[in-house]
Scaffold this motif. Structure first.
Motif, PDB file in Angstrom:
ATOM      1  N   LYS A   1     -11.378   3.207  11.749  1.00  0.00           N
ATOM      2  CA  LYS A   1     -11.457   2.263  10.643  1.00  0.00           C
ATOM      3  C   LYS A   1     -10.113   1.580  10.477  1.00  0.00           C
ATOM      4  CE  LYS A   1     -12.077   1.911   5.711  1.00  0.00           C
ATOM      5  NZ  LYS A   1     -12.075   2.570   4.434  1.00  0.00           N
ATOM      6  N   ILE A   2     -10.127   0.303  10.148  1.00  0.00           N
ATOM      7  CA  ILE A   2      -8.904  -0.431   9.855  1.00  0.00           C
ATOM      8  C   ILE A   2      -8.752  -0.479   8.342  1.00  0.00           C
ATOM      9  CG2 ILE A   2      -7.687  -2.613  10.078  1.00  0.00           C
ATOM     10  CD1 ILE A   2      -9.228  -3.081  12.688  1.00  0.00           C
ATOM     11  N   THR A   3      -7.630   0.029   7.846  1.00  0.00           N
ATOM     12  CA  THR A   3      -7.389   0.097   6.406  1.00  0.00           C
ATOM     13  C   THR A   3      -6.803  -1.216   5.876  1.00  0.00           C
ATOM     14  OG1 THR A   3      -5.119   0.912   6.589  1.00  0.00           O
ATOM     15  CG2 THR A   3      -6.889   2.564   6.655  1.00  0.00           C
ATOM     16  N   ASP A   4      -6.597  -1.270   4.575  1.00  0.00           N
ATOM     17  CA  ASP A   4      -6.020  -2.446   3.936  1.00  0.00           C
ATOM     18  C   ASP A   4      -4.561  -2.664   4.315  1.00  0.00           C
ATOM     19  OD1 ASP A   4      -8.390  -3.068   2.671  1.00  0.00           O
ATOM     20  OD2 ASP A   4      -7.873  -2.024   0.816  1.00  0.00           O
ATOM     21  N   GLU A   5      -3.962  -1.709   4.999  1.00  0.00           N
ATOM     22  CA  GLU A   5      -2.573  -1.855   5.447  1.00  0.00           C
ATOM     23  C   GLU A   5      -2.457  -2.848   6.607  1.00  0.00           C
ATOM     24  OE1 GLU A   5      -0.074  -0.367   3.739  1.00  0.00           O
ATOM     25  OE2 GLU A   5      -1.722   0.254   2.440  1.00  0.00           O
ATOM     26  N   CYS A   6      -3.581  -3.271   7.164  1.00  0.00           N
ATOM     27  CA  CYS A   6      -3.610  -4.205   8.288  1.00  0.00           C
ATOM     28  C   CYS A   6      -2.833  -5.476   7.947  1.00  0.00           C
ATOM     29  CB  CYS A   6      -5.061  -4.552   8.627  1.00  0.00           C
ATOM     30  SG  CYS A   6      -5.265  -5.793   9.915  1.00  0.00           S
TER      31      CYS A   6
END
Length: 52
Positions: free
Chosen positions: A2-7
């Motif tokens: 999963k790609i988090t909001d930190e991307c």
């Protein structure tokens, strides 16, 4: 995976995915159901925004 909001939308993960399972989703990226959980994208992320 999963790609988090930190991307930060740098795109480093896109080129490392062997099955092209990472696509643009607005101002970030997302991982599709084609992901094989190999972890190549997580290793390439400069801000550790990809998690299992």
């Amino acid at each position: 995976m999963k790609i988090t909001d930190e991307c930060i939308a740098c795109g480093a993960c896109v080129d490392t995915c062997p099955v092209s399972a990472i696509v643009e989703a607005g101002d970030k990226y997302k991982i599709t159901d084609d992901c094989t959980e190999c972890g190549a994208c997580a290793d390439s992320c400069p801000v550790s925004a990809i998690v299992a």
